[in-house]
Design an enzyme around this catalytic site. Sequence first.
Site, PDB file in Angstrom:
ATOM      1  N   ASP A  10       0.877  -1.158   0.000  1.00  0.00           N
ATOM      2  CA  ASP A  10       0.000   0.000   0.000  1.00  0.00           C
ATOM      3  C   ASP A  10       0.926   1.224   0.000  1.00  0.00           C
ATOM      4  O   ASP A  10       2.123   1.103   0.301  1.00  0.00           O
ATOM      5  CB  ASP A  10      -0.861  -0.048   1.274  1.00  0.00           C
ATOM      6  CG  ASP A  10      -1.709   1.184   1.431  1.00  0.00           C
ATOM      7  OD1 ASP A  10      -2.402   1.554   0.475  1.00  0.00           O
ATOM      8  OD2 ASP A  10      -1.683   1.788   2.532  1.00  0.00           O
ATOM      9  N   LEU A  11       0.395   2.373  -0.335  1.00  0.00           N
ATOM     10  CA  LEU A  11       1.250   3.578  -0.386  1.00  0.00           C
ATOM     11  C   LEU A  11       1.015   4.490   0.823  1.00  0.00           C
ATOM     12  O   LEU A  11       1.866   4.599   1.709  1.00  0.00           O
ATOM     13  CB  LEU A  11       0.963   4.333  -1.700  1.00  0.00           C
ATOM     14  CG  LEU A  11       1.711   5.648  -1.902  1.00  0.00           C
ATOM     15  CD1 LEU A  11       3.219   5.434  -1.949  1.00  0.00           C
ATOM     16  CD2 LEU A  11       1.241   6.324  -3.204  1.00  0.00           C
ATOM     17  N   ASP A  12      -0.173   5.109   0.854  1.00  0.00           N
ATOM     18  CA  ASP A  12      -0.471   6.068   1.924  1.00  0.00           C
ATOM     19  C   ASP A  12      -0.481   5.365   3.276  1.00  0.00           C
ATOM     20  O   ASP A  12      -1.268   4.442   3.496  1.00  0.00           O
ATOM     21  CB  ASP A  12      -1.860   6.696   1.710  1.00  0.00           C
ATOM     22  CG  ASP A  12      -1.921   7.591   0.471  1.00  0.00           C
ATOM     23  OD1 ASP A  12      -0.864   8.013   0.012  1.00  0.00           O
ATOM     24  OD2 ASP A  12      -3.029   7.864  -0.003  1.00  0.00           O
ATOM     25  N   THR A  18       1.232  10.097   3.972  1.00  0.00           N
ATOM     26  CA  THR A  18       0.312  11.041   3.328  1.00  0.00           C
ATOM     27  C   THR A  18      -1.049  10.998   4.008  1.00  0.00           C
ATOM     28  O   THR A  18      -1.872  11.890   3.782  1.00  0.00           O
ATOM     29  CB  THR A  18       0.146  10.718   1.834  1.00  0.00           C
ATOM     30  OG1 THR A  18       0.080   9.309   1.703  1.00  0.00           O
ATOM     31  CG2 THR A  18       1.296  11.260   1.024  1.00  0.00           C
ATOM     32  N   LYS A  46      -9.194   5.598   5.794  1.00  0.00           N
ATOM     33  CA  LYS A  46      -7.915   5.112   5.252  1.00  0.00           C
ATOM     34  C   LYS A  46      -8.150   3.977   4.272  1.00  0.00           C
ATOM     35  O   LYS A  46      -8.878   3.025   4.569  1.00  0.00           O
ATOM     36  CB  LYS A  46      -6.992   4.666   6.385  1.00  0.00           C
ATOM     37  CG  LYS A  46      -6.455   5.824   7.188  1.00  0.00           C
ATOM     38  CD  LYS A  46      -5.438   5.362   8.217  1.00  0.00           C
ATOM     39  CE  LYS A  46      -4.870   6.547   8.981  1.00  0.00           C
ATOM     40  NZ  LYS A  46      -3.977   6.097  10.074  1.00  0.00           N
ATOM     41  N   SER A 115      -2.486   0.772  -4.405  1.00  0.00           N
ATOM     42  CA  SER A 115      -3.017   1.931  -3.674  1.00  0.00           C
ATOM     43  C   SER A 115      -4.374   2.354  -4.208  1.00  0.00           C
ATOM     44  O   SER A 115      -4.627   2.265  -5.408  1.00  0.00           O
ATOM     45  CB  SER A 115      -2.029   3.099  -3.815  1.00  0.00           C
ATOM     46  OG  SER A 115      -2.605   4.302  -3.350  1.00  0.00           O
ATOM     47  N   ALA A 116      -5.210   2.841  -3.326  1.00  0.00           N
ATOM     48  CA  ALA A 116      -6.514   3.376  -3.752  1.00  0.00           C
ATOM     49  C   ALA A 116      -6.362   4.767  -4.352  1.00  0.00           C
ATOM     50  O   ALA A 116      -7.288   5.293  -4.968  1.00  0.00           O
ATOM     51  CB  ALA A 116      -7.452   3.449  -2.554  1.00  0.00           C
ATOM     52  N   LYS A 118      -5.576   7.986  -6.552  1.00  0.00           N
ATOM     53  CA  LYS A 118      -5.398   8.384  -7.953  1.00  0.00           C
ATOM     54  C   LYS A 118      -4.168   9.271  -8.097  1.00  0.00           C
ATOM     55  O   LYS A 118      -3.788   9.635  -9.199  1.00  0.00           O
ATOM     56  CB  LYS A 118      -6.656   9.130  -8.435  1.00  0.00           C
ATOM     57  CG  LYS A 118      -7.860   8.203  -8.553  1.00  0.00           C
ATOM     58  CD  LYS A 118      -9.061   8.894  -9.137  1.00  0.00           C
ATOM     59  CE  LYS A 118     -10.150   7.856  -9.380  1.00  0.00           C
ATOM     60  NZ  LYS A 118     -11.447   8.435  -9.708  1.00  0.00           N
ATOM     61  N   LYS A 146     -10.811  -0.941  -2.236  1.00  0.00           N
ATOM     62  CA  LYS A 146     -10.673  -1.718  -1.008  1.00  0.00           C
ATOM     63  C   LYS A 146     -11.902  -1.439  -0.138  1.00  0.00           C
ATOM     64  O   LYS A 146     -12.361  -0.305  -0.134  1.00  0.00           O
ATOM     65  CB  LYS A 146      -9.401  -1.292  -0.256  1.00  0.00           C
ATOM     66  CG  LYS A 146      -8.128  -1.416  -1.089  1.00  0.00           C
ATOM     67  CD  LYS A 146      -6.968  -0.697  -0.386  1.00  0.00           C
ATOM     68  CE  LYS A 146      -5.732  -0.661  -1.281  1.00  0.00           C
ATOM     69  NZ  LYS A 146      -4.607   0.096  -0.700  1.00  0.00           N
ATOM     70  N   GLU A 170      -0.171  -3.210   4.667  1.00  0.00           N
ATOM     71  CA  GLU A 170      -1.305  -2.266   4.706  1.00  0.00           C
ATOM     72  C   GLU A 170      -1.427  -1.555   6.045  1.00  0.00           C
ATOM     73  O   GLU A 170      -1.223  -2.152   7.088  1.00  0.00           O
ATOM     74  CB  GLU A 170      -2.620  -3.034   4.486  1.00  0.00           C
ATOM     75  CG  GLU A 170      -3.210  -2.913   3.123  1.00  0.00           C
ATOM     76  CD  GLU A 170      -3.743  -1.529   2.771  1.00  0.00           C
ATOM     77  OE1 GLU A 170      -3.852  -0.659   3.666  1.00  0.00           O
ATOM     78  OE2 GLU A 170      -4.053  -1.315   1.603  1.00  0.00           O
ATOM     79  N   ASP A 171      -1.810  -0.285   5.991  1.00  0.00           N
ATOM     80  CA  ASP A 171      -2.056   0.455   7.244  1.00  0.00           C
ATOM     81  C   ASP A 171      -3.548   0.597   7.533  1.00  0.00           C
ATOM     82  O   ASP A 171      -3.912   1.113   8.588  1.00  0.00           O
ATOM     83  CB  ASP A 171      -1.451   1.872   7.173  1.00  0.00           C
ATOM     84  CG  ASP A 171      -2.232   2.773   6.236  1.00  0.00           C
ATOM     85  OD1 ASP A 171      -2.530   2.327   5.107  1.00  0.00           O
ATOM     86  OD2 ASP A 171      -2.553   3.911   6.622  1.00  0.00           O
TER      87      ASP A 171
HETATM   88  P1  B16 Z   1      -6.722  10.012  -3.620  1.00  0.00           P
HETATM   89  P2  B16 Z   1      -3.782   3.963  -0.045  1.00  0.00           P
HETATM   90  C1  B16 Z   1      -5.747   5.787  -0.126  1.00  0.00           C
HETATM   91  O1  B16 Z   1      -4.442   5.400  -0.413  1.00  0.00           O
HETATM   92  C2  B16 Z   1      -5.827   6.581   1.164  1.00  0.00           C
HETATM   93  O2  B16 Z   1      -5.511   5.760   2.269  1.00  0.00           O
HETATM   94  C3  B16 Z   1      -7.224   7.120   1.345  1.00  0.00           C
HETATM   95  O3  B16 Z   1      -7.302   7.897   2.517  1.00  0.00           O
HETATM   96  C4  B16 Z   1      -7.582   7.976   0.115  1.00  0.00           C
HETATM   97  O4  B16 Z   1      -8.903   8.479   0.205  1.00  0.00           O
HETATM   98  C5  B16 Z   1      -7.440   7.115  -1.140  1.00  0.00           C
HETATM   99  O5  B16 Z   1      -6.120   6.617  -1.224  1.00  0.00           O
HETATM  100  C6  B16 Z   1      -7.721   7.905  -2.397  1.00  0.00           C
HETATM  101  O6  B16 Z   1      -6.702   8.844  -2.544  1.00  0.00           O
HETATM  102  O7  B16 Z   1      -7.691  11.045  -3.145  1.00  0.00           O
HETATM  103  O8  B16 Z   1      -5.290  10.476  -3.621  1.00  0.00           O
HETATM  104  O9  B16 Z   1      -7.131   9.396  -4.950  1.00  0.00           O
HETATM  105  O10 B16 Z   1      -3.700   3.945   1.438  1.00  0.00           O
HETATM  106  O11 B16 Z   1      -4.681   2.915  -0.647  1.00  0.00           O
HETATM  107  O12 B16 Z   1      -2.426   4.067  -0.698  1.00  0.00           O
HETATM  108 MG    MG Z   2      -2.923   3.176   3.242  1.00  0.00          MG
END
Ligand code: B16
Ligand code: MG
Length: 216
Positions: A10-12, A18, A46, A115-116, A118, A146, A170-171
């Site tokens: 996972d990224l964030d 982030t 998250k 990662s979710a 974009k 997810k 994953e966090d």
């Molecule tokens: P964006 P991950 C997720 O990233 C975040 O945890 C989540 O808080 C966020 O809403 C989602 O990405 C969408 O992110 O607005 O940048 O498209 O944890 O799956 O890496």
């Molecule tokens: Mg995450």
Amino acid sequence: MADIRACLFDLDGVIVDTAKYHYLAWKRLCNELGFDLTEEENESLKGISRVESLNILLKKGGVELSPEKREEHLVRKNGWYLEYIDAMSTDEILPGVLDFLKAVKASGRRMALGSASKNAMHILEALDLVSMFEAVVDGTKVTCGKPHPQTFLIGAEAVGTAPAHCVVFEDAVAGVDAALAGGMYAIGVGEQSVLHKAHKVIPGFDGRGLEIFDEI
Ligand code: B16
Ligand code: MG
């Protein structure tokens, strides 16, 4: 003992914090809409997509908006978020992550990002990590976010590895659920009390190496 042949990250919240920037941007939006967002409430966002996060927040605040207004708020929230991202440097890669990624790569295991977000490519570029991953599955590439396993199943396929030989880092609870639903191992990065469904939970990567695969 688990036979791990691929790692899906996972990224964030795993590679970079982030999550704190998402929180600040969502909180700013909620405050403008007349209600607050606590860090505890933010936990449930998250790993959840941008659109779904806004749905959850509007429901919480009891605010109803037209589709046009929703889109407008999403664009504004992302603008605030990107201001934080653009100020980011490689210093913000979380402690121990770079060494861990290098060790996994050197071991010959396959590596993908799941990662979710974009904004994932943008963030990887800011962190100079694009070349670390063979595949990047982000929010632009999935139809089901997810906790649906699609993100990680696409990642596993992209690196030619059966789910049973993959581990997901994953966090987020939604991300751990996605990994388990995909038939993969899950290592939670964060607090045991939150991520208890994972096969193992670590507070972070500092001081961690390949021995982690013997612990799941
Ligand atoms: P964006 P991950 C997720 O990233 C975040 O945890 C989540 O808080 C966020 O809403 C989602 O990405 C969408 O992110 O607005 O940048 O498209 O944890 O799956 O890496
Ligand atoms: Mg995450």
